[in-house]
Each structure stands twice: as structure tokens, then as C-alpha cells.
Enzyme design. Structure first.
Site, PDB file in Angstrom:
ATOM      1  N   CYS A 241       0.808  -1.227   0.000  1.00 34.87           N
ATOM      2  CA  CYS A 241       0.000   0.000   0.000  1.00 34.87           C
ATOM      3  C   CYS A 241       0.841   1.277   0.000  1.00 34.87           C
ATOM      4  CB  CYS A 241      -0.931   0.004   1.210  1.00 34.87           C
ATOM      5  SG  CYS A 241      -2.165  -1.298   1.137  1.00 34.87           S
TER       6      CYS A 241
HETATM    7  N1  LIG Z   1      -2.611  -6.222   1.711  1.00 35.88           N
HETATM    8  C1  LIG Z   1      -3.081  -5.165   2.292  1.00 35.88           C
HETATM    9  O1  LIG Z   1      -2.812  -4.923   3.448  1.00 35.88           O
HETATM   10  C2  LIG Z   1      -4.011  -4.205   1.582  1.00 35.88           C
HETATM   11  C3  LIG Z   1      -4.676  -3.226   2.341  1.00 35.88           C
HETATM   12  C4  LIG Z   1      -5.536  -2.349   1.700  1.00 35.88           C
HETATM   13  C5  LIG Z   1      -5.726  -2.442   0.322  1.00 35.88           C
HETATM   14  N2  LIG Z   1      -5.068  -3.388  -0.408  1.00 35.88           N
HETATM   15  C6  LIG Z   1      -5.332  -3.456  -1.840  1.00 35.88           C
HETATM   16  O2  LIG Z   1      -6.104  -4.626  -2.113  1.00 35.88           O
HETATM   17  C7  LIG Z   1      -5.750  -5.165  -3.384  1.00 35.88           C
HETATM   18  C8  LIG Z   1      -5.370  -6.622  -3.244  1.00 35.88           C
HETATM   19  O3  LIG Z   1      -4.208  -6.710  -2.422  1.00 35.88           O
HETATM   20  P1  LIG Z   1      -3.759  -8.054  -1.724  1.00 35.88           P
HETATM   21  O4  LIG Z   1      -2.767  -7.653  -0.699  1.00 35.88           O
HETATM   22  O5  LIG Z   1      -4.935  -8.881  -1.303  1.00 35.88           O
HETATM   23  O6  LIG Z   1      -3.044  -8.790  -2.950  1.00 35.88           O
HETATM   24  P2  LIG Z   1      -2.554 -10.336  -2.997  1.00 35.88           P
HETATM   25  O7  LIG Z   1      -1.460 -10.375  -3.975  1.00 35.88           O
HETATM   26  O8  LIG Z   1      -2.334 -10.844  -1.616  1.00 35.88           O
HETATM   27  O9  LIG Z   1      -3.814 -11.119  -3.557  1.00 35.88           O
HETATM   28  C9  LIG Z   1      -4.317 -10.943  -4.841  1.00 35.88           C
HETATM   29  C10 LIG Z   1      -4.861 -12.269  -5.362  1.00 35.88           C
HETATM   30  O10 LIG Z   1      -5.463 -12.022  -6.625  1.00 35.88           O
HETATM   31  C11 LIG Z   1      -5.192 -13.140  -7.466  1.00 35.88           C
HETATM   32  N3  LIG Z   1      -5.391 -12.717  -8.841  1.00 35.88           N
HETATM   33  C12 LIG Z   1      -4.600 -11.924  -9.609  1.00 35.88           C
HETATM   34  N4  LIG Z   1      -5.162 -11.759 -10.819  1.00 35.88           N
HETATM   35  C13 LIG Z   1      -6.325 -12.453 -10.822  1.00 35.88           C
HETATM   36  C14 LIG Z   1      -7.351 -12.659 -11.780  1.00 35.88           C
HETATM   37  N5  LIG Z   1      -7.312 -12.122 -13.005  1.00 35.88           N
HETATM   38  N6  LIG Z   1      -8.399 -13.447 -11.433  1.00 35.88           N
HETATM   39  C15 LIG Z   1      -8.463 -14.011 -10.208  1.00 35.88           C
HETATM   40  N7  LIG Z   1      -7.523 -13.851  -9.258  1.00 35.88           N
HETATM   41  C16 LIG Z   1      -6.465 -13.067  -9.560  1.00 35.88           C
HETATM   42  C17 LIG Z   1      -3.767 -13.519  -7.109  1.00 35.88           C
HETATM   43  O11 LIG Z   1      -3.481 -14.846  -7.484  1.00 35.88           O
HETATM   44  C18 LIG Z   1      -3.774 -13.327  -5.586  1.00 35.88           C
HETATM   45  O12 LIG Z   1      -4.156 -14.508  -4.910  1.00 35.88           O
HETATM   46  C19 LIG Z   1      -4.648  -4.261  -3.931  1.00 35.88           C
HETATM   47  O13 LIG Z   1      -5.218  -3.282  -4.760  1.00 35.88           O
HETATM   48  C20 LIG Z   1      -4.091  -3.605  -2.684  1.00 35.88           C
HETATM   49  O14 LIG Z   1      -3.531  -2.339  -2.955  1.00 35.88           O
HETATM   50  C21 LIG Z   1      -4.228  -4.274   0.204  1.00 35.88           C
END
Ligand SMILES: NC(=O)c1ccc[n+]([C@@H]2O[C@H](COP(=O)([O-])OP(=O)(O)OC[C@H]3O[C@@H](n4cnc5c(N)ncnc54)[C@H](O)[C@@H]3O)[C@@H](O)[C@H]2O)c1
Length: 448
Positions: free
Chosen positions: A286
Site C-alpha cells: 500500500c
Molecule cells: N494487503 C493489504 O494490506 C491491503 C490493504 C488495503 C488495500 N489493499 C489493496 O487490495 C488489493 C489486493 O491486495 P492483496 O494484498 O490482497 O493482494 P494479494 O497479492 O495478496 O492477492 C491478490 C490475489 O489475486 C489473485 N489474482 C490476480 N489476478 C487475478 C485474476 N485475473 N483473477 C483471479 N484472481 C487473480 C492472485 O493470485 C492473488 O491470490 C490491492 O489493490 C491492494 O492495494 C491491500
């Protein structure tokens, strides 16, 4: 239950109330999986979509791949109908689809929306009337209206359009940012208010009803764009304030002032001050990334976001500052960095979590290696580290015995499991980037 828009909003809300609506969550990562479990706790039958076959398999076997989520929670959710799949054909059976896929930066430090656009393109052919599509992935203001809606409208053969009120046919679209703070157990996830902005009041009302089942408070804003900007303001606020204390730390060190003592004193003020702490650089998915989504978008308006750029510059320089402090500490002991044995404590980007994305440890290890140091690491959350988008380490975590063999031990991540007194007692030199050795007096410690 498949609910049609012709059934009316009240009918859909009844479906939410009775837990009959079916929710698909795309992206079973750090954001999507805990969200799925929250809904499952509330007796919704959740389908988790992911392109990573090993995640789908693990979940369907009742296992977990996130340390803070025990397998028992997955198994409990399965009893309420939770299942995982890679088959986008099943989108059609969903009433609500929530997108939680990554939004990283590309090698030119620009937004990489490919995960979002791939996902939306994969949803579009399976769209049907009355479905609610919510984007949770962090992105620049305008993403939902300018990217997601057009891809959905053009990608479905039925000619469906976004429904901007309760009577028009079509599908609903909203944006709702994820606001989780991984590793922070002081606030339960359901107590973090959920911000929602819909493409029209009907979408907002539906999204509010959905999230109202798992969050104590839902904050409705006038549009997806406002919701997108809200998330970025929160993260930019953190990024800028962390840069401020990182800069002041360097000045305080020159002036012989303990920045941590200063922050502790300042935070006794009951208004107008919030404590932020310096460190070895930013990490996670983030704070190092999201601000640059806005600075990129700002260019479209001939606008330069100077605070973001300056904060980025200061925070990006912090691993180099840690390297310089290590070189100086070794120099005091008449040692060169080249050939020195150095142990990096902590690979995770912050305390007590199993996430190393953008971790400053990765940069610090690479910088040390470039200077010819012989680097080892220890992290209870990462037995091994291979390669990722920005690193190629291929290392294994080394045991914490025989600390005296290292010329320097660098505390990059202050995991609670570490016994800092023993670490100081047994090490030749400790570079502490987190104030983890607070209260331990020793000439062998450099706090930076
Ligand atoms: N991790 C955090 O603390 C956090 C906090 C707030 C916001 N976010 C936001 O949330 C979003 C997701 O982050 P995250 O940390 O969960 O990411 P992550 O990488 O942990 O998880 C994303 C998942 O999406 C899957 N994926 C990718 N492309 C795909 C597709 N086309 N179809 C289906 N699945 C697909 C991946 O395999 C993965 O399992 C981002 O935009 C991030 O900025 C994250």
C-alpha cells in the site's frame, strides 16, 4: 438465488437480509480471503475466485496459506458453503462480485492495472442483469468509471449497461476501498468503517446493504471517484508523515537528540498530533505504491503532486541510509563492509506478519551484497526467500545461535519473537532501525 433488477431493490435487500444472495470474491489474497471469511461468518455462501491453482486447491482442502488465518477458519467457512474456484463461468451464478486483485506499479513506477483489467474482461462475458460488481483494489480516482464500467459494458454480448438508478435495466457498479492494517489487532476488522461510492444511488444503496451485514458502520460517499480518492488520501497521509519523521530522525541523529523520545513526548498532546515512527524504509502493498497512482493521474491535469514526490524520495533513500550507518559502524571497528559477515533480522515488511512485498529488507540485502558483504537473514515467518517482481535472493533463514560470528546484525523488522537483550549481548555490532533495543544500554548498538 438469482435476483433480477426487475425484482426491485427491496427484493435484493431481502436477499441480503436472508443471506440468499451469492457472493463471489475475486482474488483470494491478503484482502480477499479475510473478506470472504467475514461474509462466511455471517452465513453467506461465498465463492472465492483465483487464477492461482495452488491457492484454490489449498482452500478447497480446508487449508490456509496466510499465517494469521488458521485452517480451522477456512473449514468453518466451508461449513457455510465457502468454496474456491478458477472457473470464471461461475460468475454468472453470483449476485454480487467483489474484486480484490493486486494493483502494483510497473518498472517505470507507473500504475499497472493489468490485474484489474484482466479480471474485468474475464467477468464481462458472464455478466447478467441485476448483478452488483464492486472494485476493492486500490487505484487512482476515475478507475471505476473510466476503466471498469466501459470494459464491463463493451465486454458483454447482451448489450447490458450500468444501471444508475433503481428502475433502469442493467448491472450495478461500486467502489469500496479496503482499509485493513495487517498485524494490527487493536481494531477488529468489522469495526473499521467501510467507505462506499456507487455509480448512482441504487448501486450505493445495494453496496451499503451488503457491507452493512459485516461492518458496523458503512460510510456512503457521493461517487466511486470520491471513495477512490479517500483511500489514497489515507495512504498519502501516512507516506508523507513517515517521510517527515524519517527526515527529522536524520537531523536528530546529527544533533544528538533521540527522535523516539521526542515523538513520545509530542504524542502526549491530546489534539493536533498523531505519532508516526521512522524506520528503514517503506514496505507492503500500500504505502510505497498507492501514492504514485495519484501522482501519475495528476499529470493528466498538468499537476505535480510535490508532497508525494518528496515523501517518495525520502522514504526510498532510507535503505541507503541504513547501509551508510552499517558502513560507519563497521568503520568504527576498523572493518570494511567488503567481506564482512552481516545478519539481517526480519524479511517481512513489518512486525509479526508474513508479507514481504516491497520490504526494505530486500533492498538492504541487495545493497549489502553489492558492497561485497556476506549476508544471511533470519525471519520466523520466512524459512526461505526465492525471487519476486523486484528481487532474486534464493536464501534460507539462518538460526539465531552463534550471533558473535557476524560482524554486524541489522534489525530491520522488529518481530516480537526476538529477544533483543540476548541479541545485543551476543553480537559484535547491532544496527537498530526500529528502536527495538530501547532501554538496552550498550556501546555495540547504533540506533538509526
Ligand atoms: N494487503 C493489504 O494490506 C491491503 C490493504 C488495503 C488495500 N489493499 C489493496 O487490495 C488489493 C489486493 O491486495 P492483496 O494484498 O490482497 O493482494 P494479494 O497479492 O495478496 O492477492 C491478490 C490475489 O489475486 C489473485 N489474482 C490476480 N489476478 C487475478 C485474476 N485475473 N483473477 C483471479 N484472481 C487473480 C492472485 O493470485 C492473488 O491470490 C490491492 O489493490 C491492494 O492495494 C491491500
Amino acid at each position: 438465488m438469482i435476483i433480477l433488477v426487475a425484482d426491485g431493490l427491496d427484493k435484493i435487500k431481502q436477499g441480503i437480509e436472508s443471506r440468499e444472495v451469492r457472493i463471489g470474491i475475486i482474488g483470494m489474497g491478503y484482502v480477499g480471503l479475510p473478506l470472504a471469511l467475514l461474509f462466511a461468518e455471517e452465513r453467506f455462501a461465498i465463492t472465492g475466485f483465483d487464477i492461482d491453482a495452488s491457492k484454490v486447491d489449498t482452500l478447497n482442502r480446508g487449508g490456509s496459506y496466510i499465517v494469521r488465518i488458521p485452517s480451522t477458519e477456512i473449514q468453518l467457512a466451508q461449513k457455510n458453503g465457502f468454496q474456491a474456484t478458477a472457473d470464471y463461468g461461475r460468475i454468472r451464478q453470483m449476485d454480487v462480485v467483489i474484486i480484490c486483485v493486486p494493483t502494483p506499479l510497473n518498472e517505470h513506477h507507473e500504475p499497472d492495472l493489468s490485474f484489474v483489467t484482466d479480471t474485468v474482461k474475464a467477468i464481462a462475458p458472464h455478466l447478467r442483469q441485476g448483478q452488483l460488481i464492486i472494485l476493492e483494489s486500490t487505484s487512482y480516482p476515475g478507475t471505476t468509471e473510466e476503466v471498469v464500467v466501459p470494459l464491463l459494458e463493451h465486454g458483454n454480448q447482451a448489450g447490458l449497461r450500468v444501471a444508475r438508478d433503481a428502475v433502469s435495466p442493467g448491472f450495478y457498479v461500486a467502489f469500496s476501498p479496503e482499509r485493513e492494517d495487517p498485524g494490527n489487532d487493536t481494531v477488529a476488522r468489522r469495526d473499521i468503517p467501510k467507505v462506499v461510492g456507487g455509480c448512482g444511488p441504487a448501486a450505493a444503496e445495494l453496496a451499503e446493504a451488503m457491507y452493512g451485514t459485516i461492518f458496523r458502520r458503512v460510510v456512503r460517499v457521493s461517487s466511486p471517484t470520491v471513495a477512490e480518492m479517500t483511500k489514497l488520501l489515507e495512504n498519502i497521509y501516512r507516506c508523507v508523515n513517515i517521510a517527515l519523521v524519517n527526515e527529522l530522525k536524520q537531523l536528530c541523529m546529527k544533533m544528538g537528540i533521540d527522535i523516539y523520545e521526542v515523538i513520545d513526548a509530542a504524542k502526549t498532546k491530546p489534539f493536533g498530533f498523531q505519532a508516526f515512527y521512522p524506520g528503514p524504509g517503506l514496505g507492503g502493498h500500500c504505502i510505497p505504491i498507492d501514492p504514485f497512482y495519484l501522482s501519475w493521474k495528476a499529470k493528466e491535469f498538468d499537476f505535480c503532486t510535490r508532497f508525494i514526490e518528496l515523501a517518495g524520495e525520502i522514504n526510498t533513500a532510507m535503505p541507503y541510509f541504513v547501509l551508510a550507518q552499517t558502513v560507519a559502524g563497521l568503520n568504527e571497528q576498523r572493518k570494511a563492509i567488503k567481506g564482512s559477515k552481516i545478519l539481517v533480522l526480519g524479511i517481512a515488511y513489518k512486525r509479526d506478519i508474513d508479507d514481504l512485498r516491497e520490504s526494505p529488507s530486500l533492498t538492504i540485502i541487495e545493497l549489502l551484497r553489492e558492497k561485497g558483504a556476506l549476508v544471511a537473514y533470519n525471519d520466523p515467518y520466512f524459512p526461505t526467500v526465492g525471487h519476486g517482481r523486484h528481487y532474486d535472493l534464493n536464501m534460507s533463514s539462518t538460526p539465531l545461535d552463534k550471533l558473535a560470528q557476524y560482524d554486524a546484525v541489522i534489525i530491520v523488522t522488529d518481530h516480537s519473537d526476538y529477544d533483543y537483550r540476548t541479541i545485543v549481548e551476543q553480537s559484535q555490532l547491532v544496527i537498530d532501525t526500529r528502536n527495538a533495543t530501547k532501554g538496552i544500554e550498550s556501546k555495540r548498538v547504533v540506533r538509526c
